[in-house]
Design a protein around this motif. Structure first.
Motif, PDB file in Angstrom:
ATOM      1  N   ILE B  63       5.764 -58.825  16.827  1.00 21.52           N
ATOM      2  CA  ILE B  63       4.353 -58.795  16.411  1.00 21.52           C
ATOM      3  C   ILE B  63       4.037 -57.490  15.685  1.00 21.52           C
ATOM      4  N   ALA B  64       3.497 -57.598  14.471  1.00 19.35           N
ATOM      5  CA  ALA B  64       3.047 -56.403  13.744  1.00 19.35           C
ATOM      6  C   ALA B  64       1.620 -56.065  14.194  1.00 19.35           C
ATOM      7  N   PHE B  65       0.697 -57.059  14.083  1.00 20.78           N
ATOM      8  CA  PHE B  65      -0.667 -56.802  14.579  1.00 20.78           C
ATOM      9  C   PHE B  65      -1.370 -58.103  14.963  1.00 20.78           C
TER      10      PHE B  65
ATOM     11  N   MET D   1       8.192 -47.253  21.605  1.00 25.11           N
ATOM     12  CA  MET D   1       7.710 -45.886  21.856  1.00 25.11           C
ATOM     13  C   MET D   1       8.503 -45.315  23.026  1.00 25.11           C
ATOM     14  N   SER D   2       9.212 -44.198  22.707  1.00 22.50           N
ATOM     15  CA  SER D   2      10.007 -43.687  23.821  1.00 22.50           C
ATOM     16  C   SER D   2       9.125 -42.869  24.766  1.00 22.50           C
ATOM     17  N   PRO D  43       0.390 -46.460  25.003  1.00 24.75           N
ATOM     18  CA  PRO D  43       1.850 -46.405  24.798  1.00 24.75           C
ATOM     19  C   PRO D  43       2.377 -47.518  23.900  1.00 24.75           C
ATOM     20  N   ASN D  44       1.695 -48.618  23.796  1.00 23.15           N
ATOM     21  CA  ASN D  44       2.239 -49.757  23.036  1.00 23.15           C
ATOM     22  C   ASN D  44       1.551 -49.975  21.687  1.00 23.15           C
ATOM     23  N   CYS D  45       0.280 -49.613  21.574  1.00 26.30           N
ATOM     24  CA  CYS D  45      -0.485 -50.008  20.387  1.00 26.30           C
ATOM     25  C   CYS D  45      -1.450 -48.921  19.912  1.00 26.30           C
ATOM     26  N   LEU D  46      -1.891 -49.114  18.650  1.00 31.29           N
ATOM     27  CA  LEU D  46      -3.052 -48.398  18.131  1.00 31.29           C
ATOM     28  C   LEU D  46      -4.093 -49.465  17.828  1.00 31.29           C
ATOM     29  N   CYS D  47      -5.385 -49.108  18.006  1.00 33.90           N
ATOM     30  CA  CYS D  47      -6.452 -50.028  17.617  1.00 33.90           C
ATOM     31  C   CYS D  47      -7.178 -49.428  16.428  1.00 33.90           C
ATOM     32  N   ILE D  58      -2.485 -52.966  16.614  1.00 34.66           N
ATOM     33  CA  ILE D  58      -1.217 -52.775  15.890  1.00 34.66           C
ATOM     34  C   ILE D  58      -0.124 -52.325  16.853  1.00 34.66           C
ATOM     35  N   GLY D  59       1.012 -53.003  16.841  1.00 38.47           N
ATOM     36  CA  GLY D  59       2.139 -52.585  17.679  1.00 38.47           C
ATOM     37  C   GLY D  59       2.762 -51.314  17.123  1.00 38.47           C
ATOM     38  N   ARG D  60       2.972 -50.298  17.997  1.00 41.24           N
ATOM     39  CA  ARG D  60       3.560 -49.024  17.537  1.00 41.24           C
ATOM     40  C   ARG D  60       4.906 -49.264  16.860  1.00 41.24           C
TER      41      ARG D  60
END
Lengths: 69, 69, 69, 69, 69, 69
Positions: B63-65, D1-2, D43-47, D58-60
């Motif tokens: 998944i991108a977004f 994301m490490s 840790p997993n996404c940005l909004c 958005i997935g990191r």
């Protein structure tokens, strides 16, 4: 694959496709679409039997989505 | 997916889309855009019901977004 | 590769291809298809011998699927 | 994301973009460029909130780079 | 890279290319093919010296395969 | 990034590019090539200053290779 836990709905869904020998379509990150029935799954791969009865070993990391055919 | 912790805003956001049956569009790394409502999520996958009521099992890594439709 | 455990069916399947020197086709995320026989596998890579007897070191993360040739 | 450690400069840089409501452009591995302001990160996404005030999750792992717009 | 263990055949194979200064071709997920000799490897990267004696730092995750040139 | 250990040659190489303000070219998995000087690195990202003095936050997972410009 972060978790191979058979309590997870995603693992159980593939198990049900496998048990019921449902015909599925698997879209890969390469944009290939592989069709057939899932023979088994493990933490790293799914094994799909296609319409030529060939067994295709698919890396989980390469799968975009799985849907019923 | 590094963390499946239901305190995380990203997990909660998908939970709210699921609870409220919001129509969403999911853009994949394959450049597919899948539209429908999210039925459930787990650490590895999201399950989307599309306009044909088909259930699509989507790998989180693909998944991108996700945005509202 | 999340797990290199020789009890896993996916590892055993590649072991059998290797032992039996089966000709296989390996589809990569680059859309390359490499053909030959698998010489060995480890947690990070597979080593394929192609028809020119060249040894190709393939990253597991780059493999989409493996099927018999 | 490490690592999601708020001492890291990369996490702090996104925090400053968020606090200051800087307009940013986010280039994805799909070659999409999403523009807007970052509402939050985990840790997993940005909004990201885009110019239509839509919130995009958005997935990191799908982000290639972020730059000021 | 899941494991950087110098007992692994894949690490040893790159070590031998390095020691013997073998000319190799490295195919990346971008479809670039980089040619040269491997100067060193570590858990995250390989360092390749190309025909212009430039040192190229390559992320392991971006490597599809390595073969002798 | 599996390891952010400043003893690793790959981390030290980026540190030297940073300290010496070497002009570098960074090839991404998107096939973008970003040119500039590296301001800093952390376990998740590199920060590049381009010729317009813009700071670009690049995800390590998206980097194919880095070479001197």
């Amino acid at each position: 694959m972060s978790e191979f836990n058979t309590d997870l709905p995603s693992i159980r869904k593939v198990q049900s496709y496998t048990k019921d020998k449902n015909a599925v379509a698997i879209k890969l990150l390469t944009n290939d679409i592989l069709e057939g029935t899932i023979l088994w799954q493990d933490p790293n791969c799914l094994c799909l039997q296609d319409q030529n009865n060939q067994q295709i070993l698919i890396g989980r990391h390469a799968i975009a989505f799985i849907r019923p055919k």
